[in-house]
Design a protein around this motif. Structure first.
Motif, PDB file in Angstrom:
ATOM      1  N   GLY A  57      65.181  44.225 -49.571  1.00 41.88           N
ATOM      2  CA  GLY A  57      64.884  45.496 -50.198  1.00 41.88           C
ATOM      3  C   GLY A  57      63.917  46.368 -49.422  1.00 41.88           C
ATOM      4  N   LEU A  58      63.683  47.548 -49.950  1.00 40.81           N
ATOM      5  CA  LEU A  58      62.871  48.548 -49.270  1.00 40.81           C
ATOM      6  C   LEU A  58      61.413  48.121 -49.147  1.00 40.81           C
ATOM      7  CD1 LEU A  58      63.417  51.306 -48.013  1.00 40.81           C
ATOM      8  CD2 LEU A  58      62.812  52.366 -50.189  1.00 40.81           C
ATOM      9  N   SER A  59      60.865  47.471 -50.160  1.00 38.14           N
ATOM     10  CA  SER A  59      59.470  47.029 -50.067  1.00 38.14           C
ATOM     11  C   SER A  59      59.318  45.966 -48.983  1.00 38.14           C
ATOM     12  CB  SER A  59      58.990  46.477 -51.413  1.00 38.14           C
ATOM     13  OG  SER A  59      59.666  45.288 -51.763  1.00 38.14           O
ATOM     14  N   THR A  60      60.339  45.134 -48.793  1.00 37.92           N
ATOM     15  CA  THR A  60      60.303  44.141 -47.724  1.00 37.92           C
ATOM     16  C   THR A  60      60.334  44.824 -46.363  1.00 37.92           C
ATOM     17  OG1 THR A  60      61.509  42.627 -49.166  1.00 37.92           O
ATOM     18  CG2 THR A  60      61.367  42.035 -46.847  1.00 37.92           C
ATOM     19  N   GLY A  61      61.126  45.882 -46.258  1.00 38.18           N
ATOM     20  CA  GLY A  61      61.156  46.643 -45.014  1.00 38.18           C
ATOM     21  C   GLY A  61      59.801  47.232 -44.683  1.00 38.18           C
ATOM     22  N   ALA A  62      59.131  47.782 -45.692  1.00 34.64           N
ATOM     23  CA  ALA A  62      57.793  48.331 -45.475  1.00 34.64           C
ATOM     24  C   ALA A  62      56.823  47.225 -45.059  1.00 34.64           C
ATOM     25  CB  ALA A  62      57.309  49.022 -46.748  1.00 34.64           C
ATOM     26  N   GLY A  63      56.912  46.069 -45.739  1.00 36.04           N
ATOM     27  CA  GLY A  63      56.045  44.951 -45.402  1.00 36.04           C
ATOM     28  C   GLY A  63      56.315  44.415 -44.005  1.00 36.04           C
ATOM     29  N   TYR A  64      57.575  44.375 -43.620  1.00 38.16           N
ATOM     30  CA  TYR A  64      57.944  43.901 -42.287  1.00 38.16           C
ATOM     31  C   TYR A  64      57.353  44.807 -41.208  1.00 38.16           C
ATOM     32  CZ  TYR A  64      60.959  42.989 -38.222  1.00 38.16           C
ATOM     33  OH  TYR A  64      61.433  42.717 -36.966  1.00 38.16           O
ATOM     34  N   LEU A  65      57.431  46.119 -41.414  1.00 34.81           N
ATOM     35  CA  LEU A  65      56.877  47.048 -40.438  1.00 34.81           C
ATOM     36  C   LEU A  65      55.362  46.874 -40.338  1.00 34.81           C
ATOM     37  CD1 LEU A  65      58.064  49.236 -38.583  1.00 34.81           C
ATOM     38  CD2 LEU A  65      57.455  50.925 -40.318  1.00 34.81           C
ATOM     39  N   ALA A  66      54.693  46.742 -41.490  1.00 34.86           N
ATOM     40  CA  ALA A  66      53.243  46.548 -41.494  1.00 34.86           C
ATOM     41  C   ALA A  66      52.871  45.224 -40.834  1.00 34.86           C
ATOM     42  CB  ALA A  66      52.718  46.595 -42.926  1.00 34.86           C
ATOM     43  N   ALA A  67      53.615  44.164 -41.140  1.00 35.40           N
ATOM     44  CA  ALA A  67      53.316  42.844 -40.570  1.00 35.40           C
ATOM     45  C   ALA A  67      53.524  42.823 -39.064  1.00 35.40           C
ATOM     46  CB  ALA A  67      54.181  41.783 -41.239  1.00 35.40           C
ATOM     47  N   THR A  68      54.555  43.525 -38.588  1.00 38.80           N
ATOM     48  CA  THR A  68      54.802  43.593 -37.146  1.00 38.80           C
ATOM     49  C   THR A  68      53.623  44.229 -36.432  1.00 38.80           C
ATOM     50  OG1 THR A  68      57.197  43.735 -37.517  1.00 38.80           O
ATOM     51  CG2 THR A  68      56.372  44.478 -35.381  1.00 38.80           C
ATOM     52  N   TYR A  69      53.074  45.281 -37.035  1.00 35.34           N
ATOM     53  CA  TYR A  69      51.904  45.943 -36.442  1.00 35.34           C
ATOM     54  C   TYR A  69      50.681  45.026 -36.497  1.00 35.34           C
ATOM     55  CZ  TYR A  69      48.229  49.362 -35.562  1.00 35.34           C
ATOM     56  OH  TYR A  69      47.149  50.024 -35.037  1.00 35.34           O
ATOM     57  N   GLU A  70      50.472  44.362 -37.647  1.00 40.41           N
ATOM     58  CA  GLU A  70      49.322  43.470 -37.784  1.00 40.41           C
ATOM     59  C   GLU A  70      49.413  42.305 -36.796  1.00 40.41           C
ATOM     60  OE1 GLU A  70      46.588  43.805 -39.691  1.00 40.41           O
ATOM     61  OE2 GLU A  70      47.322  45.762 -40.407  1.00 40.41           O
ATOM     62  N   ASP A  86      41.163  27.938 -48.964  1.00 37.82           N
ATOM     63  CA  ASP A  86      40.875  28.503 -47.646  1.00 37.82           C
ATOM     64  C   ASP A  86      40.482  29.976 -47.795  1.00 37.82           C
ATOM     65  OD1 ASP A  86      40.732  29.349 -45.045  1.00 37.82           O
ATOM     66  OD2 ASP A  86      42.827  28.928 -44.536  1.00 37.82           O
ATOM     67  N   PRO A  87      39.176  30.258 -47.866  1.00 35.33           N
ATOM     68  CA  PRO A  87      38.721  31.645 -48.060  1.00 35.33           C
ATOM     69  C   PRO A  87      39.077  32.582 -46.908  1.00 35.33           C
ATOM     70  CG  PRO A  87      36.975  30.061 -48.555  1.00 35.33           C
ATOM     71  CD  PRO A  87      38.068  29.302 -47.884  1.00 35.33           C
ATOM     72  N   SER A  88      39.512  32.035 -45.764  1.00 35.06           N
ATOM     73  CA  SER A  88      39.822  32.890 -44.617  1.00 35.06           C
ATOM     74  C   SER A  88      41.198  33.542 -44.713  1.00 35.06           C
ATOM     75  CB  SER A  88      39.742  32.078 -43.326  1.00 35.06           C
ATOM     76  OG  SER A  88      40.842  31.178 -43.218  1.00 35.06           O
ATOM     77  N   VAL A  89      41.995  33.166 -45.722  1.00 33.23           N
ATOM     78  CA  VAL A  89      43.317  33.801 -45.887  1.00 33.23           C
ATOM     79  C   VAL A  89      43.137  35.299 -46.092  1.00 33.23           C
ATOM     80  CG1 VAL A  89      45.350  33.972 -47.380  1.00 33.23           C
ATOM     81  CG2 VAL A  89      44.404  31.721 -46.817  1.00 33.23           C
ATOM     82  N   ARG A  90      43.864  36.082 -45.308  1.00 29.48           N
ATOM     83  CA  ARG A  90      43.754  37.533 -45.388  1.00 29.48           C
ATOM     84  C   ARG A  90      44.926  38.109 -46.190  1.00 29.48           C
ATOM     85  NH1 ARG A  90      40.400  40.242 -42.206  1.00 29.48           N
ATOM     86  NH2 ARG A  90      41.844  41.999 -41.971  1.00 29.48           N
ATOM     87  N   LEU A  91      44.693  39.286 -46.780  1.00 29.54           N
ATOM     88  CA  LEU A  91      45.723  39.953 -47.571  1.00 29.54           C
ATOM     89  C   LEU A  91      45.870  41.401 -47.124  1.00 29.54           C
ATOM     90  CD1 LEU A  91      47.773  40.131 -49.860  1.00 29.54           C
ATOM     91  CD2 LEU A  91      45.885  40.496 -51.461  1.00 29.54           C
ATOM     92  N   VAL A  92      47.100  41.762 -46.752  1.00 29.47           N
ATOM     93  CA  VAL A  92      47.441  43.135 -46.360  1.00 29.47           C
ATOM     94  C   VAL A  92      48.356  43.702 -47.434  1.00 29.47           C
ATOM     95  CG1 VAL A  92      48.590  44.594 -44.649  1.00 29.47           C
ATOM     96  CG2 VAL A  92      47.234  42.608 -43.905  1.00 29.47           C
ATOM     97  N   GLY A  93      47.913  44.757 -48.098  1.00 32.64           N
ATOM     98  CA  GLY A  93      48.706  45.394 -49.143  1.00 32.64           C
ATOM     99  C   GLY A  93      49.473  46.586 -48.619  1.00 32.64           C
ATOM    100  N   VAL A  94      50.690  46.769 -49.129  1.00 33.85           N
ATOM    101  CA  VAL A  94      51.542  47.881 -48.717  1.00 33.85           C
ATOM    102  C   VAL A  94      51.753  48.807 -49.902  1.00 33.85           C
ATOM    103  CG1 VAL A  94      53.797  48.528 -47.794  1.00 33.85           C
ATOM    104  CG2 VAL A  94      52.685  46.429 -47.003  1.00 33.85           C
ATOM    105  N   GLN A  95      51.572  50.098 -49.669  1.00 32.00           N
ATOM    106  CA  GLN A  95      51.669  51.115 -50.710  1.00 32.00           C
ATOM    107  C   GLN A  95      52.549  52.278 -50.255  1.00 32.00           C
ATOM    108  OE1 GLN A  95      48.848  51.903 -53.852  1.00 32.00           O
ATOM    109  NE2 GLN A  95      50.370  50.278 -53.969  1.00 32.00           N
ATOM    110  N   PRO A  96      53.228  52.949 -51.204  1.00 33.22           N
ATOM    111  CA  PRO A  96      53.887  54.218 -50.876  1.00 33.22           C
ATOM    112  C   PRO A  96      52.893  55.363 -51.042  1.00 33.22           C
ATOM    113  CG  PRO A  96      54.375  53.637 -53.132  1.00 33.22           C
ATOM    114  CD  PRO A  96      53.466  52.549 -52.603  1.00 33.22           C
ATOM    115  N   PHE A  97      53.173  56.480 -50.439  1.00 38.62           N
ATOM    116  CA  PHE A  97      52.376  57.670 -50.715  1.00 38.62           C
ATOM    117  C   PHE A  97      52.681  58.142 -52.139  1.00 38.62           C
ATOM    118  CE2 PHE A  97      52.484  57.639 -46.085  1.00 38.62           C
ATOM    119  CZ  PHE A  97      51.150  57.886 -45.786  1.00 38.62           C
ATOM    120  N   GLY A  98      51.656  58.659 -52.801  1.00 36.96           N
ATOM    121  CA  GLY A  98      51.810  59.101 -54.177  1.00 36.96           C
ATOM    122  C   GLY A  98      51.295  58.112 -55.196  1.00 36.96           C
ATOM    123  N   SER A  99      50.804  56.958 -54.733  1.00 30.66           N
ATOM    124  CA  SER A  99      50.308  55.927 -55.642  1.00 30.66           C
ATOM    125  C   SER A  99      48.810  56.094 -55.876  1.00 30.66           C
ATOM    126  CB  SER A  99      50.578  54.537 -55.062  1.00 30.66           C
ATOM    127  OG  SER A  99      49.964  53.533 -55.845  1.00 30.66           O
TER     128      SER A  99
END
Length: 340
Positions: free
Chosen positions: A256-269, A184-197
């Motif tokens: 963990g913390l990366s899940t928290g960041a992903g959760y916040l991003a996913a909620t917005y998306e 399914d080429p329509s699957v989208r991917l949202v990446g989460v990064q910290p500042f400083g990367s």
């Protein structure tokens, strides 16, 4: 089902519905899948042999995963650990039979990663019989996530799916989405990064409390395939902490913390795209973040009041939270800082 080894039980994630538009893919320790598949494949090919020492550097969950895989397959394990690895993880690594050395404390993650890579090179020079797993660069680490992707595809056969997760080495999000898009080429991917990367261009921004070492990097990772990502979010420590605390408070999920960041991003998306299903990758539990994150829960911000700055290029990035449509663009020319 009776599992022949604890890794067979640990590797399997759970799907937990958070909202109508958001699902959590919850792992006990995500990289167990990656390490098991990689070590098994290398043994099958004859690249390594039983009893050989496997070495790599890690900021936490990959070290644990590799130690478990070595225990499963009868290999020796040597870890060059980040200063961010906690005492609980260190104790487990040692009891599992891994030898562990931590680099000296550093003022920033860039120096920490450079010191770890330098030490791995020294070990290889001293002990040429060791095999460097190169989790950041060897595509063998993509293999384990194919099985996870097949489980996801079976669970969501017709949904408009968006995967949201920390970028890190690139293998988890990349491995999942490459496999999913084959059907399914329509699957989208949202990446989460910290500042400083350096990975997506936030290296000029300094977050003094950044401890999300597992989702960003100060050196170039070959396993990050930039063209797979549709959108990128950059979040500071406070926002990631707020997401992790909100996930526990609202859904009783201790992650963990990366899940928290992903959760916040996913909620917005999900607010922007309520017609799609957003699958948040929960890489690990919150155990190693108790003192640095969850004990500070009173400092957490109200997630409903938070939103990112929408930017069109990395040069427009601003803290504490930025979002950019990446549009599956190729890798930016950031070869400065490469590590093999």
């Amino acid at each position: 089902m009776i599992h022949p080894h604890i890794t067979d039980a640990l590797k399997i994630p759970d799907l937990v519905r958070l909202t109508d538009e958001t699902i959590l893919l919850r792992f006990e320790s995500m990289k167990v899948y990656s390490a098991l598949a990689a070590v098994g494949h290398l043994l099958e090919r004859g690249t390594v042999r039983p009893g050989q020492t496997l070495v790599d550097s890690s900021s936490g969950i990959y070290a644990y995963a590799l130690a478990l895989a070595c225990h499963r397959y009868g290999m020796r394990c040597h870890i060059v650990a980040s200063t961010t690895v906690d005492a609980t993880t260190l104790a487990q690594l040692e009891i599992l039979g891994a030898t562990v050395e931590q680099v000296r404390p550093s003022q920033n993650l860039k120096l920490d990663q450079e010191l770890r890579v330098r030490r791995v090179r020294e070990i290889l020079a001293e002990r040429p019989d060791c095999h460097w797993m190169r989790q950041y660069h060897d595509e063998v680490h993509y293999l384990g996530y194919h099985e996870v992707a097949d489980r996801i595809a079976a669970a969501f056969p017709s949904a408009g799916l968006t995967v949201v997760g920390g970028v890190g080495s690139g293998a988890s999000t990349g491995g999942l989405v490459e496999r999913l898009r084959a059907a399914d080429p329509s699957v989208r991917l949202v990446g989460v990064q910290p500042f400083g990367s350096v990975t997506f261009g936030s290296q000029d921004h300094h977050d003094p409390e950044a401890i999300i070492a597992g989702i960003g990097s100060s050196i170039v990772f070959d396993n990050v395939r930039h063209h797979l990502y549709d959108t990128v979010h950059w979040l500071d420590f406070t926002h990631a902490m707020s997401g992790a605390v909100a996930l526990l408070r609202e859904h009783a999920v201790f992650a963990g913390l990366s899940t928290g960041a992903g959760y916040l991003a996913a909620t917005y998306e999900a607010r922007r795209h309520p017609d799609r299903t957003h699958l948040v990758i929960g890489a690990d539990t919150g155990n190693r973040y108790v003192e640095r994150v969850f004990a500070r829960h009173a400092e957490a911000l109200d997630p409903t009041a938070l939103k990112p700055a929408e930017i069109r290029a990395p040069e427009e990035m601003t803290m504490p939270w930025s979002r950019m449509s990446w549009r599956r663009a190729s890798c930016p020319d950031r070869r400065k800082g490469r590590a093999a």
